[in-house]
Design an enzyme around this catalytic site. Structure first.
Site, short mmCIF file in Angstrom:
data_model
loop_
_atom_site.label_atom_id
_atom_site.label_comp_id
_atom_site.label_asym_id
_atom_site.label_seq_id
_atom_site.Cartn_x
_atom_site.Cartn_y
_atom_site.Cartn_z
N LYS A 232 6.15 -2.64 5.86
CA LYS A 232 4.57 -2.44 5.49
C LYS A 232 4.65 -0.74 5.10
O LYS A 232 4.69 -0.16 6.09
CB LYS A 232 3.82 -2.90 6.65
CG LYS A 232 2.02 -2.80 6.14
CD LYS A 232 1.36 -3.23 7.11
CE LYS A 232 -0.11 -3.07 6.86
NZ LYS A 232 -1.26 -3.74 7.60
N THR B 199 -5.06 -11.52 10.25
CA THR B 199 -6.03 -11.66 9.13
C THR B 199 -6.08 -13.04 8.29
O THR B 199 -7.03 -13.70 8.11
CB THR B 199 -6.18 -10.49 8.05
OG1 THR B 199 -6.45 -9.31 8.74
CG2 THR B 199 -7.23 -10.72 7.00
N THR C 268 -0.28 -8.66 9.24
CA THR C 268 0.69 -7.90 8.53
C THR C 268 1.31 -6.65 9.18
O THR C 268 2.47 -6.15 8.99
CB THR C 268 -0.04 -7.24 7.38
OG1 THR C 268 -1.11 -6.45 7.60
CG2 THR C 268 -0.33 -8.60 6.50
N ASP C 269 0.42 -6.01 10.33
CA ASP C 269 1.10 -4.90 10.98
C ASP C 269 2.44 -4.71 11.40
O ASP C 269 3.19 -3.97 11.34
CB ASP C 269 -0.09 -4.46 12.16
CG ASP C 269 -1.13 -3.90 11.58
OD1 ASP C 269 -1.54 -4.09 10.35
OD2 ASP C 269 -2.11 -3.57 12.41
N1 GLU Z 1 -3.93 -5.81 12.85
C1 GLU Z 1 -4.15 -7.22 12.72
C2 GLU Z 1 -2.63 -7.60 12.60
O1 GLU Z 1 -1.60 -7.17 12.16
C3 GLU Z 1 -4.92 -7.47 11.54
C4 GLU Z 1 -4.41 -7.00 10.16
C5 GLU Z 1 -3.74 -8.20 9.53
O2 GLU Z 1 -3.46 -9.36 9.80
O3 GLU Z 1 -3.00 -7.52 8.48
O4 GLU Z 1 -2.43 -8.99 13.11
#
Ligand code: GLU
Length: 447
Positions: free
Chosen positions: A263, A108, A184-185
């Site tokens: 997380k 994101t 973030t995942d």
């Molecule tokens: N699920 C995706 C990822 O981890 C988008 C969510 C995000 O960036 O936090 O890349």
């Protein structure tokens, strides 16, 4: 761009109709249906949408979906201006400022939504960055590079190797710190991976992500990125860390050690927590305060040691009531070198698994035990289940996160093939993955 990409999300009947009139996303469309006329800009559809609606943005700004009934007439009435992002000119680089490399891997934080058309694109070229967060130019000279454009669930150990080598190149060029923008995942896994792969770091390597993209009013992207760049440029530590919101408000950023971070919430800005450890540092009003004395100091003269290889023959297996023991056998048959069990409580699994664990250990598969409690320390001496598992050769992982242990074993089997050496490496505290004592203050750091 292919025709389908120019008509992103459209399929079946809707795609056929739009192709037959030569329309592309961004074009002006008129649909006459049931005596009514709808005019607007053709915008992309969700990939989960059906094939019977065309979505347009009306002049009023509202998006509507018009169903393609047999009487509907669709025509293209104008070529829309194609979605083009015009980056502002790059700010003057102040030669007195520290130099920070930003390596973007996706997620994101690296995306920008074009609200006119709904298209999402990676945005972390140097100029895009300054357009989103111009204040970065007051903190550091930025050298930005797009390495991958991946959702982090698609990142694999092979990507960690490339990331580690890229960071090493930037450090060899003499940067004062490195920022890695990441989804973030799985950011915690990648941070752990680089903590093991990049040893004896001279400068900080700071992972950063965001829970909401930079163009949303509630975005945490700018604050997180500013914090990460400030830490990379000026923090006194030289370790791999993760920089994210400390609370749900924008007032502070906290830096977590790469091996102790997780997380813990699907959507909150303060989703990341240090587990069984104090965070390394806090940034408030552009000021960095260290929260522990126990850290590796920044020292540009230190020589980085890069050990970037990982094995993918390591499994993380969560125990649950009724679990079929042959799951363990399957990993052994597939040639896995190590299994991290996420056991219950102090580090237990059902005695129904004992035979399979015994066979695994006999075949030199390293079996280690973390706790699915997340907070706290494994102690396998309290109950006979734990003592039996120890007798079978299961290695307790103390207070190490199960994810970190999995990454560590992937890294270990990227360095050696020797099970004894692997065991010794697993027990050695390499990047702060074990805390020497349990902290009672972690409550404050929980969601
Ligand atoms: N699920 C995706 C990822 O981890 C988008 C969510 C995000 O960036 O936090 O890349």
């Amino acid at each position: 761009m292919s025709l389908e990409e120019n008509l992103s999300g459209y399929k079946g009947l809707a795609l056929q109709v739009l192709q037959s009139i030569g329309a592309e996303i961004g074009d002006l469309i008129r649909i006459v249906k049931g005596g009514r006329v709808f005019e607007g800009i053709l915008i992309p559809r969700s990939e989960y949408g059906d094939d019977k609606h065309i979505v347009i943005k009306l002049r009023s700004g509202y998006n509507i979906g018009v169903r393609l009934t047999p009487d509907a007439k669709v025509e293209k009435i104008g070529r829309g201006e194609k979605p083009a992002f015009v980056a502002p000119p790059l700010p003057e680089q102040n030669p007195a400022l520290p130099k920070v490399a930003i390596i973007s891997t996706g997620g994101t934080i690296a995306s920008r939504v074009d609200y006119r058309t709904g298209a999402v694109r990676p945005a972390l070229t140097a100029s895009d960055l300054y357009s989103v967060v111009p204040e970065l130019a007051d903190i550091a000279r930025i050298d930005a590079q797009i390495l991958f454009s991946l959702y982090s669930e698609n990142i694999t150990p092979a990507h960690w190797t490339i990331m580690a080598k890229t960071v090493a190149e930037k450090i060899a060029e003499g940067v004062d710190g490195v920022v890695i923008a990441h989804g973030t995942d799985t950011m915690g896994y990648s941070a752990a991976a680089l903590s093991f792969a990049l040893q004896n770091l001279p400068v900080p390597v700071v992972f950063v992500g965001s829970q909401r993209s930079a163009d949303r009013p509630s975005s945490d992207a700018a604050t997180n990125l500013t914090g990460a760049v400030l830490a990379a440029a000026k923090a006194p530590f030289a370790e791999v860390a993760v920089a994210m919101h400390e609370t749900i408000s924008d007032t502070s950023i906290v830096l977590h050690r790469g091996t102790k971070v997780r997380k813990c919430h699907t959507s909150r800005r303060d989703a990341f927590k240090s587990v069984n450890a104090q965070p390394l540092a806090r940034i408030k009003e552009n000021h960095i305060t260290m929260l522990t004395e126990d850290y590796q100091r920044r020292d540009p003269s230190r020589r980085l040691v890069v050990k970037p290889n990982f094995s993918d023959k390591v499994a993380l297996v969560k125990f649950y009531p009724g679990m079929d023991p042959t799951i363990i056998d399957w990993y052994v048959e597939k040639g896995y070198r190590a299994i991290v069990l996420e056991g219950t409580g102090l580090g237990h699994v059902s005695n129904r698994l004992f035979q399979s664990i015994k066979r695994a250990v006999e075949k030199d598969v390293l079996v280690a035990m973390a706790s699915q409690c997340i907070w706290g320390r494994v102690n396998m001496n309290v109950y006979d289940t734990g003592r039996d598992l120890l007798a079978l050769g299961v290695i307790p992982l103390e207070d190490m996160l199960a994810e970190t242990a999995t990454v560590k074993l992937m890294w270990i089997y990227g360095q050696t093939d020797n099970p004894e050496e692997a065991k010794q490496l697993l027990k050695t505290n390499i990047a702060g993955e074990y805390s020497t004592r349990s902290l009672y203050t972690v409550e404050e750091n929980k969601p």
